[in-house]
Write an enzyme that holds these catalytic residues in place. Structure first.
Site, PDB file in Angstrom:
ATOM      1  N   ALA A  29      -9.395   5.937   4.006  1.00  0.00           N
ATOM      2  CA  ALA A  29      -8.937   7.389   5.100  1.00  0.00           C
ATOM      3  C   ALA A  29     -10.420   8.006   5.020  1.00  0.00           C
ATOM      4  O   ALA A  29     -11.227   8.483   4.216  1.00  0.00           O
ATOM      5  CB  ALA A  29      -8.029   8.372   4.601  1.00  0.00           C
ATOM      6  N   GLY A  30     -10.599   8.711   6.308  1.00  0.00           N
ATOM      7  CA  GLY A  30     -11.679   9.288   6.628  1.00  0.00           C
ATOM      8  C   GLY A  30     -12.803   8.694   7.282  1.00  0.00           C
ATOM      9  O   GLY A  30     -14.019   9.377   7.826  1.00  0.00           O
TER      10      GLY A  30
ATOM     11  N   LYS B 253       0.695  -1.159  -0.006  1.00  0.00           N
ATOM     12  CA  LYS B 253       0.017   0.027  -0.028  1.00  0.00           C
ATOM     13  C   LYS B 253       1.113   1.457  -0.054  1.00  0.00           C
ATOM     14  O   LYS B 253       1.624   1.467   0.931  1.00  0.00           O
ATOM     15  CB  LYS B 253      -1.047  -0.138   1.388  1.00  0.00           C
ATOM     16  CG  LYS B 253      -1.990   1.109   1.113  1.00  0.00           C
ATOM     17  CD  LYS B 253      -2.297   1.545   2.491  1.00  0.00           C
ATOM     18  CE  LYS B 253      -3.023   2.909   2.471  1.00  0.00           C
ATOM     19  NZ  LYS B 253      -3.265   3.421   3.788  1.00  0.00           N
TER      20      LYS B 253
END
Length: 324
Positions: free
Chosen positions: A253-254, A165
């Site tokens: 993300a988030g 990643k």
């Protein structure tokens, strides 16, 4: 209109299924998603309720289908779970292990620069069974392409994986990616035989450049890393979903709570990667389980296709035939 995947199930029922209540239906064939309702668990066998008018002993017929029929496929490898979980920020290594188990995830990320690789003392790797989980090393904490490339090579040299990643951070306050450096690092690592899953912005132009560089997935942020704000860029995610069809689109993300994961999947994401939303919850293990169900619910809703939005009300019970 966003195209639906082609992993769907036929509701046809074989002769054996009509001979008695103990008989098993024949194996189903793949067809339209709107003929069936998917009912099942991530990582386990799936069941579909047939809406076909043919029935077994006057009752609706259930057809058992392998969950791999709707698997997440990355670089030719199939995963039953569409939830990818990070391994940082937990209160303890023991809690990490319990949360991973509760999440039902098969792929977990490991920060190469933040884990004890020589195993000279207790390590996160002692709590992750490689027979149960697919390790995805990440280059968290890297701010240049060269730094990220070195970190990916290190992960491979110590035997973690040839997958990576890829994260190349461009701004310390927002942790937004340096997209130019990410494209550069992707190109180099792909040439070296890596399977690269890059963390990137929600820009379709950048996504196309990453594909040209050989990326095996596109992983746009939904909001800044660790912010828990949920998906702040739904329109851009929809655009990416329509235009990125050759590789998985993974929201990265988030996500702060389960409803955020549902929204991401309803927008058409093939998977969701999260860490802080689970690790920083008051009960990380319970939140991990909630995220498992949320990803599944969002996926089912996407496949089902939501009803159109209307400005005015429509009665649930039609007026035709009402006794007056």
């Amino acid at each position: 209109m966003i195209p639906h995947p082609s992993n769907q199930v036929d509701s046809g029922i074989g002769e054996a299924a009509r001979t008695g209540p103990r008989a098993q239906p024949q194996e189903a064939r793949l067809v339209s998603p709107r003929q069936d309702r998917y009912v099942g668990r991530l990582g386990g066998p799936a069941r579909r309720f047939s809406t076909d008018p043919r029935q077994v002993q006057g009752r609706p017929a259930f057809i058992t289908i392998d969950a791999m029929a709707d698997s997440l496929r990355i670089a030719g490898r199939a995963f039953r779970s569409r939830l990818i979980v990070g391994t940082g920020k937990y209160k303890s290594l023991q809690e990490t292990a319990r949360a991973l188990e509760a999440s039902g995830a098969e792929m977990v990320t490991v920060a190469v620069r933040r884990v004890n690789l020589d195993r000279s003392k207790e390590s996160l790797l002692d709590y992750i069974d490689p027979q149960q989980y697919f390790l995805l090393p990440n280059t968290a904490g890297c701010y240049t392409a060269e730094e990220a490339i070195r970190t990916a090579r290190l992960g491979r040299e110590v035997g973690l994986s040839e997958w990576v990643k890829l994260e190349v951070i461009g701004d310390q306050a927002t942790l937004y990616p340096d997209v130019q450096a990410t494209v550069e690092a992707t190109r180099v690592l792909v040439k070296e035989g890596f399977t690269v899953l890059p963390y990137t912005s929600d820009d379709i132009v950048v996504a196309k450049r990453l594909l040209d560089a050989g990326a095996s997935a596109i992983m746009p942020l939904g909001a800044p890393i660790g912010s828990g704000l949920g998906v702040q860029n739904a329109a851009n995610i929809r655009i990416l979903r329509e235009l990125i069809t050759g590789v998985p689109l993974i929201l990265d993300a988030g996500v702060g709570t389960a409803s955020d994961a549902v929204i991401a999947m309803e927008l058409g994401a093939d998977a969701v990667l999260m860490n802080t939303g689970i690790a920083n919850a008051q009960d990380a293990v319970l939140m991990a389980e909630a995220m498992k169900h949320a990803v599944l619910a969002g996926r089912e809703a996407f496949l089902a296709g939501r009803m159109p939005k209307k400005l005015y009300a429509t009665a649930s019970s039609p007026l035709e035939g009402v006794v007056r």
